[in-house]
Scaffold this active site. Structure first.
Site, mmCIF file in Angstrom:
data_model
loop_
_atom_site.group_PDB
_atom_site.id
_atom_site.type_symbol
_atom_site.label_atom_id
_atom_site.label_comp_id
_atom_site.label_asym_id
_atom_site.label_seq_id
_atom_site.Cartn_x
_atom_site.Cartn_y
_atom_site.Cartn_z
ATOM 1 N N SER A 195 6.520 80.445 41.638
ATOM 2 C CA SER A 195 6.464 78.982 41.619
ATOM 3 C C SER A 195 5.092 78.454 42.032
ATOM 4 C CB SER A 195 7.560 78.391 42.507
ATOM 5 O OG SER A 195 7.371 78.781 43.850
ATOM 6 N N ARG B 25 3.528 75.724 39.487
ATOM 7 C CA ARG B 25 3.237 74.352 39.914
ATOM 8 C C ARG B 25 1.791 73.960 39.655
ATOM 9 N NH1 ARG B 25 7.222 73.558 45.037
ATOM 10 N NH2 ARG B 25 8.818 74.952 44.214
ATOM 11 N N GLU C 235 1.295 88.663 30.812
ATOM 12 C CA GLU C 235 0.698 87.609 30.001
ATOM 13 C C GLU C 235 0.630 86.340 30.844
ATOM 14 O OE1 GLU C 235 3.764 89.071 28.927
ATOM 15 O OE2 GLU C 235 2.764 90.690 27.851
ATOM 16 N N TYR D 188 15.029 103.432 26.647
ATOM 17 C CA TYR D 188 13.668 103.220 26.127
ATOM 18 C C TYR D 188 12.946 104.557 25.975
ATOM 19 C CZ TYR D 188 9.300 100.694 25.378
ATOM 20 O OH TYR D 188 8.150 100.185 24.833
ATOM 21 N N LYS E 297 5.076 104.633 29.567
ATOM 22 C CA LYS E 297 4.039 105.222 30.429
ATOM 23 C C LYS E 297 2.675 104.567 30.238
ATOM 24 C CE LYS E 297 6.453 109.582 30.880
ATOM 25 N NZ LYS E 297 6.394 111.038 30.800
#
Length: 190
Positions: free
Chosen positions: A114, A118, A139, A172, A181
């Protein structure tokens, strides 16, 4: 599926090497300097991961087009530093300090902190699937019209762990996922 608590996360980190390096508790002050930090480490129902010192910031020096099927790294400027300035309305990639090894019956969700949200800094991380392992590629979007500063070795997002009562048929690792990896910042690949 149920969310896992601090005791379970600690046991899995220490006994199954699920998170390495692992910080047992919330750190929000640099003990050496007294400087306030964006918190990281174990929390009640999650783990706040940290940014490493590696960043890739988008640039348009070559008038490129971002194409996930034909991705070239000339659209980035690579930075290694304690801070990274993300240009206005721009984007950066980073990676976690921590290396994760996810159990076969666990799926994670990662949510931005947060403190950054913000400030108009939005974090996106896809789920860590059962038996995925690696450094997390993070990202980071600066949605503001101003440059935004992000800090290495401080918290960026919280990982929530969900344990299933049954085990998946194909993990996966079983399907040889393309980001298995991963080391460092991993760019898109198809």
């Amino acid at each position: 599926m149920s969310i896992k608590e601090d005791k379970w996360i600690r046991e899995m980190a220490l006994n199954a090497d699920m998170i390495h390096p692992f910080v047992n508790g919330q750190v929000n002050v640099n003990e050496e300097t007294g400087e306030k930090l964006i918190s990281y480490g174990l929390s009640s129902y999650g783990y706040d991961l940290r940014l490493s010192r590696e960043f890739k910031v988008f640039t348009n020096v070559y008038n490129s087009v971002v194409d996930p099927k034909c991705f070239t790294e000339d659209i980035f400027i690579s930075i290694t530093d304690d801070v990274c300035i993300v240009p206005p309305n721009s984007f950066a990639l980073a990676r976690s300090v921590e290396y994760f090894r996810i159990p076969r019956n666990v799926l994670t969700m990662c949510i931005g902190k947060s403190t950054y949200a913000r400030c108009g800094i939005i974090v996106n991380v896809t789920p860590f699937e059962p038996e995925w392992e690696g450094h997390v590629t993070i990202e980071i979007s600066n949605t503001t019209p101003l440059p935004a500063k992000i800090y290495a070795n401080e918290g960026i997002a919280q990982v929530l762990f969900f344990e299933s009562s049954t085990t998946c048929e194909v993990s996966y690792a079983d399907r040889k996922g393309k980001y298995q990896k991963q080391q460092g910042i991993t760019v898109p690949c198809v």
